[in-house]
Motif scaffolding. Structure first.
Motif, PDB file in Angstrom:
ATOM      1  N   PHE A 132       0.844  -1.188   0.000  1.00 36.57           N
ATOM      2  CA  PHE A 132       0.000   0.000   0.000  1.00 36.57           C
ATOM      3  C   PHE A 132       0.878   1.237   0.000  1.00 36.57           C
ATOM      4  O   PHE A 132       1.770   1.365   0.826  1.00 36.57           O
ATOM      5  CB  PHE A 132      -0.924   0.018   1.225  1.00 36.57           C
ATOM      6  N   PRO A 133       0.633   2.161  -0.889  1.00 32.02           N
ATOM      7  CA  PRO A 133       1.432   3.389  -0.915  1.00 32.02           C
ATOM      8  C   PRO A 133       0.906   4.412   0.087  1.00 32.02           C
ATOM      9  O   PRO A 133      -0.133   4.200   0.710  1.00 32.02           O
ATOM     10  CB  PRO A 133       1.201   3.907  -2.341  1.00 32.02           C
ATOM     11  N   ARG A 134       1.623   5.504   0.204  1.00 29.90           N
ATOM     12  CA  ARG A 134       1.205   6.613   1.058  1.00 29.90           C
ATOM     13  C   ARG A 134      -0.220   7.016   0.722  1.00 29.90           C
ATOM     14  O   ARG A 134      -0.632   6.921  -0.403  1.00 29.90           O
ATOM     15  CB  ARG A 134       2.067   7.850   0.768  1.00 29.90           C
ATOM     16  N   GLU A 154      -6.308   4.701   1.337  1.00 33.03           N
ATOM     17  CA  GLU A 154      -7.399   4.754   2.318  1.00 33.03           C
ATOM     18  C   GLU A 154      -7.343   3.582   3.295  1.00 33.03           C
ATOM     19  O   GLU A 154      -7.956   3.633   4.366  1.00 33.03           O
ATOM     20  CB  GLU A 154      -8.750   4.778   1.620  1.00 33.03           C
ATOM     21  N   PHE A 155      -6.596   2.559   2.954  1.00 32.41           N
ATOM     22  CA  PHE A 155      -6.435   1.427   3.871  1.00 32.41           C
ATOM     23  C   PHE A 155      -5.865   1.888   5.210  1.00 32.41           C
ATOM     24  O   PHE A 155      -6.142   1.307   6.255  1.00 32.41           O
ATOM     25  CB  PHE A 155      -5.496   0.399   3.224  1.00 32.41           C
ATOM     26  N   PHE A 156      -5.070   2.963   5.154  1.00 30.91           N
ATOM     27  CA  PHE A 156      -4.390   3.443   6.353  1.00 30.91           C
ATOM     28  C   PHE A 156      -5.221   4.398   7.203  1.00 30.91           C
ATOM     29  O   PHE A 156      -4.780   4.837   8.265  1.00 30.91           O
ATOM     30  CB  PHE A 156      -3.094   4.173   5.951  1.00 30.91           C
ATOM     31  N   CYS A 186       6.458   3.316   3.126  1.00 25.61           N
ATOM     32  CA  CYS A 186       5.298   3.360   2.212  1.00 25.61           C
ATOM     33  C   CYS A 186       5.539   4.320   1.057  1.00 25.61           C
ATOM     34  O   CYS A 186       4.779   4.319   0.085  1.00 25.61           O
ATOM     35  CB  CYS A 186       4.008   3.693   2.960  1.00 25.61           C
ATOM     36  N   SER A 187       6.613   5.110   1.127  1.00 22.42           N
ATOM     37  CA  SER A 187       6.936   5.993   0.013  1.00 22.42           C
ATOM     38  C   SER A 187       7.742   5.275  -1.060  1.00 22.42           C
ATOM     39  O   SER A 187       7.960   5.820  -2.143  1.00 22.42           O
ATOM     40  CB  SER A 187       7.731   7.201   0.498  1.00 22.42           C
ATOM     41  N   ASN A 242       5.022  -3.819   4.067  1.00 24.17           N
ATOM     42  CA  ASN A 242       5.577  -3.181   2.877  1.00 24.17           C
ATOM     43  C   ASN A 242       6.988  -3.675   2.574  1.00 24.17           C
ATOM     44  O   ASN A 242       7.353  -3.866   1.419  1.00 24.17           O
ATOM     45  CB  ASN A 242       5.556  -1.662   3.016  1.00 24.17           C
ATOM     46  N   LEU A 243       7.792  -3.881   3.621  1.00 29.23           N
ATOM     47  CA  LEU A 243       9.172  -4.319   3.387  1.00 29.23           C
ATOM     48  C   LEU A 243       9.216  -5.730   2.829  1.00 29.23           C
ATOM     49  O   LEU A 243      10.087  -6.068   2.031  1.00 29.23           O
ATOM     50  CB  LEU A 243       9.986  -4.247   4.678  1.00 29.23           C
ATOM     51  N   LEU A 244       8.277  -6.573   3.243  1.00 26.84           N
ATOM     52  CA  LEU A 244       8.269  -7.939   2.732  1.00 26.84           C
ATOM     53  C   LEU A 244       8.128  -7.961   1.224  1.00 26.84           C
ATOM     54  O   LEU A 244       8.653  -8.845   0.562  1.00 26.84           O
ATOM     55  CB  LEU A 244       7.121  -8.740   3.367  1.00 26.84           C
TER      56      LEU A 244
END
Lengths: 253, 384
Positions: free
Chosen positions: A43-45, A48-50, B159-160, B208-210
């Motif tokens: 999931f990116p920045r 909406e999941f976050f 996450c970036s 995310n790291l995985l």
């Protein structure tokens, strides 16, 4: 949700991976009309999941920041005096003393008694103001280092460095910790207000508001309970101003 | 402001402290114009970060953090003024309160919308990543408040997707994995409701790291393989169910990323008897159901040896239940799972028929997104 006891036991056990059962896939698995493929998801920045977790984080921070903003009741202690030779500042709270000590007594130049906010700035000061070798070397190579941590640029002159600080690092032109070395003359009753060249902003506007500029205090000057303005603060044209004598002077013609 | 800056830079220590407090007050304003009015002070706030007075530094850090949030103009000035190296120098402080303030300021900087292009690369190029990970290592020196801040910092970085491989080479997977174990241990001991503040960013970073590790950019020893992570995750899921159900999807996201490409972790789910606890989460919400079903598909798609452990068992009955859900995606994922189960464990198809499975399928025959799969399953069941 009931967890089998094996789970807790496993957590307490040692590291290790399970010996995997044999994998054996059929080409029909996930074939049309089906579509499943095992895949990791990222999931990116701003996804909406976050959202939910982000809201909780925000609420937590509000709490923290409110606590920080509310001035904590600093415990008062019986009054005590700063023990540094010649300093008579009095305190009734340890945090105040800690800050006083670090500001005035910690990074002090042993040559001219100026105090600096950090060891880094003190080192640069000593090098540039009190090291004669520096003067000699600076004639041949760029010796004035940029003040910003992480920037390795060096310059021929103090002015070049200042220009760099202003242009590259967006520092104020009158940055207090980058005063060029004053000409060393014996104590003169001259103006010590630093409305000088470097205080002029880019538009040449005079920075008169800096009248509160404190001349670097020799450590150990009289200081009682911080109420009296130390004599080294000068407003206007110099400490020597006093009453004009009403006596007629002999005017020589 | 000029007067305030004059006081801030005076040699009267107590005036300095009070001036800093004023600035800190101002920094709380929600108007960016106020934050921008504080611009003349920033070079000094940064300079003072290399000092030694911990209360003062803490104040400067919170002020900077607040200003950073409020205004892009402030950030545009702070970056060339050297905020990243200044913060990197601060991370060596032995004072916990300073570290917590530092983590806060850094997290605000990393959250800026321009961070992936303008801020994160220089943060990754500094010594901050190694120090951040050190501050996240479980052990007697771990401070909760500090860890929370730096875990969030790490989340904004990961996450970036700027350079997660670098973080992995610094041992991020291993550190975060151990921290997860530590958190599960703490949950077992105290059930303290605050632990999810740290659990959340840790789960996100790991997930995310995985996805980076799988790309093969990283050596074997850097990967996460420890089965205890699965145990820890379930202990946290149980905790979330009681205290913070909104975090269940995040935990299940990690479970998906652990199991998708790993026969070993799928085997752990089976050997630790975690299928039934997983099924107990189905009624929570559609999002949670979807994730649970996806994880179960991860297990089932590995073949007959895995499906043997899925049926007989409570799974079939649960699927008959999810087929009654109205959410199309949940039903769709149930159909996917059924296909895998029928494929690798044909006896399950017979049991399905006997338990009125066909009727359960019928209600979706007209649904455009589902009908092809429904028909295919009906055929399979009938021919079993």
């Amino acid at each position: 949700m009931q967890l089998p006891p094996a789970v807790h036991a496993r957590l307490a056990g040692g590291p290790g991976a399970a010996e995997p059962l044999p994998v054996e896939r059929s080409p029909k698995a996930g074939a049309v009309p089906f579509r499943f493929t095992a895949r990791q998801v990222r999931f990116p920045r701003e996804h909406e999941f976050f959202e939910d977790g982000d809201v909780q984080r925000h609420l937590y921070l509000q709490d923290v920041l409110t606590q920080v903003a509310g001035a904590p009741e600093r415990p008062r202690v019986p009054e005590f005096t700063c023990q540094v030779a010649g300093c008579c500042q009095v305190f009734d709270a340890l945090e105040d003393y800690e800050h006083h000590y670090h500001t005035l007594h910690r990074n002090v130049c042993s040559f001219c008694k100026r105090a600096f906010p950090s060891g880094h700035l003190l080192d640069i000061h000593i090098l540039e103001w009190h090291d004669s070798l520096f003067q000699i070397l600076s004639e041949r190579q760029n010796m004035y280092q940029c003040l910003v941590e992480g920037c390795t640029e060096k310059f021929k002159t103090s002015k070049d460095r200042k220009d760099h600080l202003v242009r590259r690092h967006l520092y104020p032109a009158d940055f207090r910790f980058d005063k060029p070395k004053k000409n060393m003359s014996p104590a003169t009753p001259r103006a010590t207000v630093q409305v000088s060249a470097e205080a002029l902003g880019a538009e040449g506007e005079q920075v008169e508001g800096d009248a509160m500029e404190v001349c670097s205090e020799p450590a150990g000057e009289r200081h009682t309970a911080g109420r009296r303005i130390p004599p080294t603060i000068c407003f206007g044209q110099g400490a020597s101003r006093g009453f004009k004598s009403t006596k007629k002077r002999n005017k020589h013609q | 402001m000029r007067t305030l800056v004059g006081l801030l830079t005076s040699n009267q220590a107590l005036l300095q402290l009070e001036a800093a407090r004023c600035l800190h007050e101002l920094s709380h304003s929600e108007q960016s114009a106020v934050a921008e009015a504080c611009l003349p002070a920033t070079s000094y706030l940064l300079t003072y970060l290399s000092g030694h007075s911990s209360d003062f530094i803490e104040l400067c850090l919170y002020t900077l953090g607040n200003l950073i949030v409020e205004s892009e103009a402030v950030r545009r000035q702070l970056l060339p003024q050297g905020i990243v190296p200044a913060l990197a120098a601060c991370v060596q402080s032995p004072h916990v309160t300073v570290l917590e303030a530092l983590g806060y300021a850094l997290s605000q900087l990393l959250q800026a919308k321009e961070a992936p292009e303008k801020i994160i690369p220089s943060v990754l190029g500094s010594t901050l990543p190694q120090h951040m990970l050190q501050l996240l290592q479980p052990g007697p020196k771990l401070n909760f408040g500090v860890a929370v801040e730096f875990a969030w910092c790490l989340h904004y970085i990961t996450c970036s997707q700027v350079n997660n491989a670098l973080l992995i080479t610094h041992g991020a997977l291993s550190t975060l994995g151990l921290l997860l174990l530590d958190l599960a241990g703490a949950v077992q001991r105290t059930e303290d409701a605050g632990l999810e503040l740290l659990a959340c960013p840790v789960l996100r970073c790991l997930s995310n790291l995985l996805t980076e590790a799988a790309v093969g950019a990283v050596g074997e020893q850097m990967q996460l393989r420890d089965e205890r992570v699965v145990a820890a995750l379930f202990i946290l899921l149980q905790f979330f169910l009681q205290k913070q159900p909104s975090l269940l999807p995040e935990g299940l996201w990690l479970l998906n990323n652990l199991t998708a490409n790993s026969p070993s972790f799928c085997t752990s789910l089976l050997s630790l008897d975690l299928i039934e606890p997983l099924l107990q989460l189905l009624p929570v919400s559609n999002v949670v159901s979807l994730l649970v079903l996806t994880v179960l598909c991860n297990v089932a798609e590995k073949g007959p040896a895995y499906c043997q452990h899925l049926w007989p068992g409570p799974l079939l009955c649960s699927l008959l239940g999810t087929l009654a859900f109205s959410d199309t995606e949940v039903v769709g994922q149930s159909l996917e799972l059924l296909q895998l189960l029928f494929l690798y464990r044909p006896e399950a198809a017979q049991a399905f028929l006997q338990q009125s499975g066909l009727q359960a399928l019928e209600r979706h025959e007209k649904e455009a997104q589902l009908q092809d799969r429904v028909h295919a399953l009906q055929q399979t069941a009938l021919h079993s």
